[in-house]
Design an enzyme around this catalytic site. Structure first.
Site, PDB file in Angstrom:
ATOM      1  N   GLU A  25      33.349  34.316  41.403  1.00 16.22           N
ATOM      2  CA  GLU A  25      33.394  32.868  41.213  1.00 16.22           C
ATOM      3  C   GLU A  25      33.010  32.489  39.784  1.00 16.22           C
ATOM      4  O   GLU A  25      32.368  33.248  39.064  1.00 16.22           O
ATOM      5  CB  GLU A  25      32.412  32.178  42.185  1.00 16.22           C
ATOM      6  CG  GLU A  25      32.773  32.344  43.635  1.00 16.22           C
ATOM      7  CD  GLU A  25      32.601  33.772  44.144  1.00 16.22           C
ATOM      8  OE1 GLU A  25      31.656  34.458  43.687  1.00 16.22           O
ATOM      9  OE2 GLU A  25      33.425  34.200  44.971  1.00 16.22           O
ATOM     10  N   THR A  67      40.645  46.696  54.372  1.00 15.25           N
ATOM     11  CA  THR A  67      41.697  46.070  53.562  1.00 15.25           C
ATOM     12  C   THR A  67      41.272  44.647  53.247  1.00 15.25           C
ATOM     13  O   THR A  67      40.828  43.909  54.133  1.00 15.25           O
ATOM     14  CB  THR A  67      43.026  46.085  54.337  1.00 15.25           C
ATOM     15  OG1 THR A  67      43.394  47.450  54.586  1.00 15.25           O
ATOM     16  CG2 THR A  67      44.132  45.405  53.543  1.00 15.25           C
TER      17      THR A  67
END
Ligand code: 8IG
Length: 275
Positions: A196, A96
């Site tokens: 990014e 997760t």
């Protein structure tokens, strides 16, 4: 050595109690009362699972209380018990992530569960972007340290945990004996799910990071808080943003993993047998 998370805070106690419930179900489903080593297989690592050892049992993580369904392509959401020449290995195929929005405790539940099943070693793997141009896609890199750039903490209460040598120097040395020349890097965890910007990669470089990803650091912190020894292994699946002149895409990431699977599985299998 390090401050161990026994009973520090009611929230922590409740999370570890849930982990013990998960661990009890895992013991039932596998027939193995105690596991020794836990492995989280991240992006690109799932195809390596078959090379760790002999599968004893496999089930959906959602068959275990307190585990949530996986949300990402390439993250299988299975739990497997593997025998590696007598070492009992609990393998999480998928994890997760913080960006799924299930909360930080969902991110670290597998690690707490691994500790509750008896595992004293936590192997955390991931697929990530690399800042060193020498790391072409498919290059494995040891994590020697991390920067938690998520702005969040996975611990609760006034719980002061030492993170010196978080990524076991002994386990790193073992890996380098198995695979001479295996490089090391500093992993920077972002929340994601966006990759990014090139400017952010410049920032990462300036602050000493060489690997960028969306996992592992928060899990390593919890593993340390529970007294486990930690091995972090990144698979560089792409050059970090702005380095290659190409945009990043998730399919490429999965393909780099498939191509590197055999190599990665062999490394994992060998280091687990040495632990
Ligand atoms: I695979 O370039 C993979 N995961 N943050 N940046 C971040 N996570 C990643 C990247 C990447 N590649």
């Amino acid at each position: 050595m390090t401050s161990i998370d026994t009973s520090v805070n009611p929230k922590t106690d409740a999370l570890n109690a849930k982990a013990r419930e998960s661990a009890a179900t895992i013991a039932q489903l596998t027939g193995i009362p105690k596991h020794d080593v836990a492995v989280v297989l991240g992006s690109g690592w799932v195809p390596a699972a078959d090379l760790i050892g002999t599968t004893i049992a496999e089930f959906d993580s959602t068959d275990v209380p307190h585990f949530s369904a996986p949300g990402v392509a390439g993250h299988a959401g299975k739990i497997r018990s593997v025998d590696a020449d007598g070492t009992k290995v609990l393998v999480f195929l998928g994890r997760t992530h913080l960006y799924e929005g299930k909360g930080i405790d969902a991110v670290t539940h597998a690690v707490r569960t691994a500790a509750a099943t008896g595992c004293s070693t936590m192997i955390l793997t991931n697929g990530c972007g690399g800042l060193d141009p020498a790391w072409s896609p498919g290059t494995p890199v040891l994590i020697k340290d991390h920067i938690n750039f998520t702005g969040q903490s996975p611990l609760h209460g006034a719980h002061f945990v030492d993170l010196t040598d978080l990524y076991s120097p002994t386990l790193r040395r073992m890996c380098q004996e198995i695979k001479p020349g295996l490089d090391q890097g500093v992993y920077v965890q972002f929340q994601g799910p966006m990759y990014e910007t090139p400017a952010e990669i410049t920032m990462v470089r300036n602050m000493g990071g060489t690997l960028v990803g969306m996992s592992t650091a928060l899990e390593a912190i919890v593993a340390r808080s529970l007294g486990m020894q930690i091995l972090g292994l990144s698979l560089v699946t792409n050059a970090a943003a702005g380095m290659s002149g190409e945009p990043l895409n998730h399919e490429e990431v999965l393909q780099a993993g498939k191509d590197a699977a055999t190599k990665m599985g062999e490394l994992l299998g060998k280091v687990i047998r040495k632990i």
